[in-house]
Scaffold this motif. Structure first.
Motif, PDB file in Angstrom:
ATOM      1  N   ARG A 175       0.847  -1.204   0.000  1.00  0.00           N
ATOM      2  CA  ARG A 175       0.000   0.000   0.000  1.00  0.00           C
ATOM      3  C   ARG A 175       0.884   1.256   0.000  1.00  0.00           C
ATOM      4  NH1 ARG A 175      -3.369  -1.724   3.500  1.00  0.00           N
ATOM      5  NH2 ARG A 175      -2.638  -0.722   5.420  1.00  0.00           N
ATOM      6  N   ILE A 176       1.945   1.234   0.793  1.00  0.00           N
ATOM      7  CA  ILE A 176       2.878   2.368   0.816  1.00  0.00           C
ATOM      8  C   ILE A 176       3.523   2.540  -0.552  1.00  0.00           C
ATOM      9  CG2 ILE A 176       5.086   3.154   1.766  1.00  0.00           C
ATOM     10  CD1 ILE A 176       4.197   1.846   4.446  1.00  0.00           C
ATOM     11  N   ILE A 177       3.918   1.448  -1.185  1.00  0.00           N
ATOM     12  CA  ILE A 177       4.557   1.525  -2.504  1.00  0.00           C
ATOM     13  C   ILE A 177       3.593   2.092  -3.541  1.00  0.00           C
ATOM     14  CG2 ILE A 177       5.510   0.134  -4.386  1.00  0.00           C
ATOM     15  CD1 ILE A 177       6.689  -1.720  -2.216  1.00  0.00           C
ATOM     16  N   ARG A 178       2.363   1.609  -3.551  1.00  0.00           N
ATOM     17  CA  ARG A 178       1.396   2.077  -4.553  1.00  0.00           C
ATOM     18  C   ARG A 178       1.085   3.555  -4.375  1.00  0.00           C
ATOM     19  NH1 ARG A 178      -1.597  -3.110  -3.072  1.00  0.00           N
ATOM     20  NH2 ARG A 178      -0.864  -4.637  -4.622  1.00  0.00           N
ATOM     21  N   GLU A 179       1.034   4.003  -3.131  1.00  0.00           N
ATOM     22  CA  GLU A 179       0.699   5.402  -2.876  1.00  0.00           C
ATOM     23  C   GLU A 179       1.868   6.344  -3.163  1.00  0.00           C
ATOM     24  OE1 GLU A 179      -0.650   5.384   1.153  1.00  0.00           O
ATOM     25  OE2 GLU A 179      -2.608   4.473   0.655  1.00  0.00           O
ATOM     26  N   ASN A 180       3.077   5.776  -3.280  1.00  0.00           N
ATOM     27  CA  ASN A 180       4.266   6.607  -3.476  1.00  0.00           C
ATOM     28  C   ASN A 180       5.140   6.090  -4.618  1.00  0.00           C
ATOM     29  OD1 ASN A 180       4.268   8.369  -0.772  1.00  0.00           O
ATOM     30  ND2 ASN A 180       3.792   6.256  -0.188  1.00  0.00           N
ATOM     31  N   LYS A 181       4.547   5.441  -5.601  1.00  0.00           N
ATOM     32  CA  LYS A 181       5.325   4.709  -6.598  1.00  0.00           C
ATOM     33  C   LYS A 181       6.259   5.603  -7.417  1.00  0.00           C
ATOM     34  CE  LYS A 181       1.546   4.640 -10.003  1.00  0.00           C
ATOM     35  NZ  LYS A 181       0.683   3.739 -10.826  1.00  0.00           N
ATOM     36  N   GLU A 182       5.920   6.876  -7.580  1.00  0.00           N
ATOM     37  CA  GLU A 182       6.799   7.779  -8.349  1.00  0.00           C
ATOM     38  C   GLU A 182       8.114   8.026  -7.620  1.00  0.00           C
ATOM     39  OE1 GLU A 182       3.693   8.484  -7.537  1.00  0.00           O
ATOM     40  OE2 GLU A 182       2.657   8.253  -9.471  1.00  0.00           O
ATOM     41  N   LYS A 183       8.130   7.795  -6.309  1.00  0.00           N
ATOM     42  CA  LYS A 183       9.340   8.034  -5.513  1.00  0.00           C
ATOM     43  C   LYS A 183      10.090   6.740  -5.185  1.00  0.00           C
ATOM     44  CE  LYS A 183       9.051  12.541  -5.001  1.00  0.00           C
ATOM     45  NZ  LYS A 183       9.069  13.188  -3.690  1.00  0.00           N
ATOM     46  N   ILE A 184       9.699   5.622  -5.811  1.00  0.00           N
ATOM     47  CA  ILE A 184      10.296   4.333  -5.472  1.00  0.00           C
ATOM     48  C   ILE A 184      10.858   3.661  -6.716  1.00  0.00           C
ATOM     49  CG2 ILE A 184       9.857   2.039  -4.518  1.00  0.00           C
ATOM     50  CD1 ILE A 184       7.657   3.324  -2.799  1.00  0.00           C
ATOM     51  N   ASP A 185      12.177   3.448  -6.690  1.00  0.00           N
ATOM     52  CA  ASP A 185      12.863   2.692  -7.737  1.00  0.00           C
ATOM     53  C   ASP A 185      12.505   1.219  -7.613  1.00  0.00           C
ATOM     54  OD1 ASP A 185      14.802   0.954  -8.868  1.00  0.00           O
ATOM     55  OD2 ASP A 185      16.472   2.275  -8.482  1.00  0.00           O
ATOM     56  N   GLY A 186      12.539   0.708  -6.378  1.00  0.00           N
ATOM     57  CA  GLY A 186      12.241  -0.694  -6.142  1.00  0.00           C
ATOM     58  C   GLY A 186      12.279  -1.001  -4.663  1.00  0.00           C
TER      59      GLY A 186
END
Length: 388
Positions: A217-228
């Motif tokens: 859920r954290i990744i989906r809400e912040n996916k533009e800021k996450i490489d992986g």
């Protein structure tokens, strides 16, 4: 060439081990990999002449430490700096980590090597009075330092957050705030409690499925800021499950030091990139296998990688946190450093029986660069343990 060596086994008896005679295959001139991104977490070399508290004031041999990063880059690997392999939180404090990050980033720029650096909250003691605001401020301090030096962030799991968070919503709050403030995509790091018992219940739940749901859920809400995201749970099926649920454009970096060959190889629905501590010890074999993968030679990829698995499983056996000892021991055997001393006295975390078996498995994997030197150094360690 020395062909045999007397090694000890549990119970006090000795057996004669015959060396395989195999060494790493030469690498092609092309140093980068096309199909996978491969980070090796890198160890630090302590200063053997330091006359200081090895825990509270550990001193680093900067020349040998940075030279090893150049070795990893020469193998085509990227470097994951100031992570748990560098004894972060187990001898390497934030003060020294800052200097390590700054020095390594400068070295990376000098050779065009890729590097990402750990940012966490380890300068914040996870005491009962710590608040979420304290955790946020600690994360922000370290993230600003890494980005200020020009580095990509690996957002490390926080012992302080695990201690003070009351539920999943606290993780969502902290990670949401930190990710909102970073200037370039980061690599998240989910480290299982087998590596660090203080991280038990991370993401607000002890059950992996519930914890994974929060993390996703954290990744989906912040996916533009996450490489992986790198996950180190030593559970291949959980990693595959999560990999298939990641948003498009967010990579899975395996941190599974037991099942990495199949996870990197992948399946019909995808694959994992790599961010592994074991790559520090098996760098030439990992590089050779990844070149074979680039060429589509899966048979060779499997053959090279699978030979390293018994060594990795041995190095990462329980207590898992002591794996750093095995990684440094391989570097010592191979002549990358002149001694087998570690910050925090961590050279004592494994028995001489463990180290003897490690020597055998490293040889069988073709990872002893100079077998005669490795034998000489293994004999010195045995003699120090009273074994003639």
């Amino acid at each position: 060439m020395i062909t045999t060596l007397k090694l000890p086994r549990e119970g006090g008896s000795l057996y004669t081990y015959r060396l395989s005679g195999s060494t790493p295959d030469p690498l092609p001139e092309k140093k980068h990999f096309e199909k996978r991104t491969a980070f090796s977490a890198a160890h630090v070399v302590c200063d053997p002449f330091a006359d200081s508290d090895p825990v509270a004031n550990a001193l680093i041999d900067w020349e040998a430490t940075l030279k090893y990063r150049h070795y990893l880059w020469s193998q085509g690997l990227s470097v994951a700096e100031a992570m748990d392999t560098a004894q972060r939180g187990m001898g390497l404090n934030w003060k020294n980590a800052k200097e390590l990050i700054a020095r390594s980033l400068a070295e990376a720029r000098s050779v065009g090597g890729r590097i990402a650096c750990g940012a966490g909250t380890d300068h914040l003691d996870p005491s009962p009075g710590v608040t979420l605001e304290d955790v946020e401020a600690a994360y922000e301090e370290q993230c600003e330092w890494v980005e200020g030096e020009g580095g990509q962030i690996i957002l490390m799991a926080s012992r302080a957050l695990a201690a003070c968070a009351e539920g999943p919503e606290d993780y969502e709050r902290v990670y949401g705030k930190i990710l909102n403030n970073v200037s370039r995509p980061v690599i998240l790091h989910w480290l299982g409690d087998m590596f660090d018992p203080q991280l038990k219940g991370y993401w607000g739940y002890e059950h992996v499925d519930d914890a994974m749901a929060v993390c996703l859920r954290i990744i989906r809400e912040n996916k533009e800021k996450i490489d992986g995201i790198k996950i180190s749970l030593l559970d291949a099926q959980r990693e595959i499950q999560m990999r298939r649920l990641l948003p498009e454009g967010v990579r899975m970096y395996t941190g599974d030091d037991f099942h990495y060959p199949s996870l990197i190889r992948g399946d019909e629905q995808g694959y994992s990139h790599a961010l592994l501590g074991i790559f520090d010890a098996i760098a030439p074999a990992a590089a050779s296998a990844l070149h074979a993968l680039d060429e589509g030679n899966l048979q060779r990829y499997d053959s090279v990688m699978e030979k390293t698995v018994p060594l990795s499983r041995h190095i990462f056996q329980k207590p898992t946190f002591a794996y750093k000892t095995g990684v440094v021991f391989v570097a010592y055997l191979n002549g990358h450093q002149s001694h087998f001393r570690m910050i925090g006295g961590a050279e004592g975390f494994r028995s001489v029986i463990h180290l003897a078996k490690l020597f055998e498995l490293a040889d069988q994997a073709g990872l002893l660069l100079h077998p005669d030197l490795a034998v000489q150094r293994m004999r010195l360690v045995l003699e120090q343990a009273g074994i003639q």
